[in-house]
Scaffold this active site. Structure first.
Site, PDB file in Angstrom:
ATOM      1  N   HIS A   1       0.978  -1.332   0.004  1.00 17.18           N
ATOM      2  CA  HIS A   1      -0.105  -0.042   0.060  1.00 17.18           C
ATOM      3  C   HIS A   1       0.770   1.296   0.037  1.00 17.18           C
ATOM      4  O   HIS A   1       0.960   1.985  -1.099  1.00 17.18           O
ATOM      5  CB  HIS A   1      -0.978  -0.012   1.348  1.00 17.18           C
ATOM      6  CG  HIS A   1      -1.608  -1.061   1.548  1.00 17.18           C
ATOM      7  ND1 HIS A   1      -2.814  -1.287   0.709  1.00 17.18           N
ATOM      8  CD2 HIS A   1      -1.643  -2.218   2.502  1.00 17.18           C
ATOM      9  CE1 HIS A   1      -3.476  -2.603   1.047  1.00 17.18           C
ATOM     10  NE2 HIS A   1      -2.753  -2.907   2.392  1.00 17.18           N
TER      11      HIS A   1
HETATM   12  O1  RIB Z   1      -5.316  -0.045   4.584  1.00 19.78           O
HETATM   13  C1  RIB Z   1      -4.141  -0.263   4.221  1.00 19.78           C
HETATM   14  C2  RIB Z   1      -3.348   1.023   5.216  1.00 19.78           C
HETATM   15  O2  RIB Z   1      -3.613   0.938   6.397  1.00 19.78           O
HETATM   16  C3  RIB Z   1      -1.810   1.129   4.879  1.00 19.78           C
HETATM   17  O3  RIB Z   1      -1.328   2.437   5.212  1.00 19.78           O
HETATM   18  C4  RIB Z   1      -1.309   0.210   6.200  1.00 19.78           C
HETATM   19  O4  RIB Z   1      -0.247   0.508   6.608  1.00 19.78           O
HETATM   20  C5  RIB Z   1      -2.622   0.734   7.237  1.00 19.78           C
HETATM   21  O5  RIB Z   1      -1.971   2.111   7.589  1.00 19.78           O
END
Ligand code: RIB
Ligand code: CA
Length: 314
Positions: A242
């Site tokens: 992500h």
């Molecule tokens: O949904 C994914 C996000 O939520 C990413 O940034 C992960 O690190 C959590 O913060």
């Protein structure tokens, strides 16, 4: 001229890979500071984790700050079930040499922006948006100073990862997210629709394992741990990267397809709290407040990540 950025994060293994990518790009990016916020694990651990990660990359110059430990209005949530009790499980936890600044993250964000020129600084939040929203509420005069907000959060076609309709960063503090999405500054958003196109794989981990330096070793160990939960949940070989999408965009925007959309955040409904309503087809007359990322060149993304990890000294 390197682009001035402030990173706001909740490490988190994917936050860690984002930091590793950012700290390997100091010709292109000037990291003014790294701020911790409650998220994947509580603030007491995310603030420790940014200092541990700072040590791992050999950082001696970029300051670290602790931010907000709870959402503006909601109960919030954490994600130890994904990231482990320490948030960066997969590597040894140690007492870092890097220490937090005495100034709080929100004051750092406000002071830094207020001393900048208009449109000078890019904010790169990859956790719940509590620090950013609190800074805007406390000092709205910072807004013209923000060049762009490049964030990881939200979901459209992909659905939610913490409820059926909400992505974690937005869900933890939907009121903060609403403030940010409605702040009027340019937003580039990397939601699950695009981050679920960059799952790691055995091949990626094998390639990282051949890189002989401590940052690549830490990356391999972090991703090996991080992959287990999402692999089981999504039936994939690994976990979605992500947060590194934000830095990959800043370094190579051509890797991504973006569309100008209106994005609004649900803050009323218990069922869909934290949902990001992305008007991808322009069916409303709402302002197009966001560049919504919907496609990524997966091979190019991992080429960039692996090449940059290779830049760290053995
Ligand atoms: O949904 C994914 C996000 O939520 C990413 O940034 C992960 O690190 C959590 O913060
Ligand atoms: Ca994160």
């Amino acid at each position: 001229m390197p682009r001035k950025i402030i990173i706001d994060c909740d490490p988190g293994q994917d936050d860690a890979l984002m930091l590793f990518l950012a700290f390997a790009a100091q010709d292109e990016l000037e990291i003014l500071g790294v701020c911790a916020v409650t998220g994947n694990v509580p603030l007491e651990k995310t603030q420790r984790n940014i200092c541990i990660l700072s040590d791992i990359v050999g950082n001696k110059t970029v300051p670290m700050f602790a931010g907000c430990d709870k959402p503006l209005e909601t109960e919030g949530a954490t994600a130890e079930y994904v990231h482990g009790e320490d948030g960066i499980d997969g590597i040894d936890i140690f007492d870092p040499v890097t220490k937090l600044e005495s100034k709080g993250a929100v004051d750092f964000i406000i002071d830094t922006l207020m001393s900048a020129a208009d449109n000078e600084i890019t904010l790169v939040p990859i956790g719940p948006l509590i620090n950013i929203a609190t800074a805007i509420l406390r000092e709205p005069a910072i807004l013209p100073k923000i060049r762009e907000i490049v964030l990881m959060g939200g979901a459209m076609r992909e659905g939610g990862n913490v409820t059926p309709s909400a992505e974690f960063n937005i869900y933890v503090d939907p009121h903060a997210a609403k403030i940010v999405f409605e702040c009027g500054r340019p937003i580039v958003a990397f939601g699950l629709d695009v981050t679920h196109q960059v799952f790691t794989s055995a091949e990626v981990l094998d390639r990282i394992s051949t890189i002989d330096n401590p940052v690549a070793k830490a990356s391999h160990d972090l991703l090996s741990f991080f992959g287990r939960y999402d692999a089981d949940k999504y039936g994939t070989e690994g976990a979605p990267l992500h947060d590194p999408c934000t830095i990959a965009y800043l370094l190579k925007p051509e890797l991504f397809a973006l569309k100008s959309c209106n994005v609004r955040v649900e803050t009323q409904s218990a069922l869909t709290m934290g949902h990001t309503a992305v008007d991808f087809w322009g069916v409303t007359n709402e302002p197009k407040n966001t560049q919504w990322a919907y496609q990524v060149d997966r091979d190019g993304f991992f080429e960039l990540l692996i090449e940059r990890l290779g830049r760290y000294r053995a």
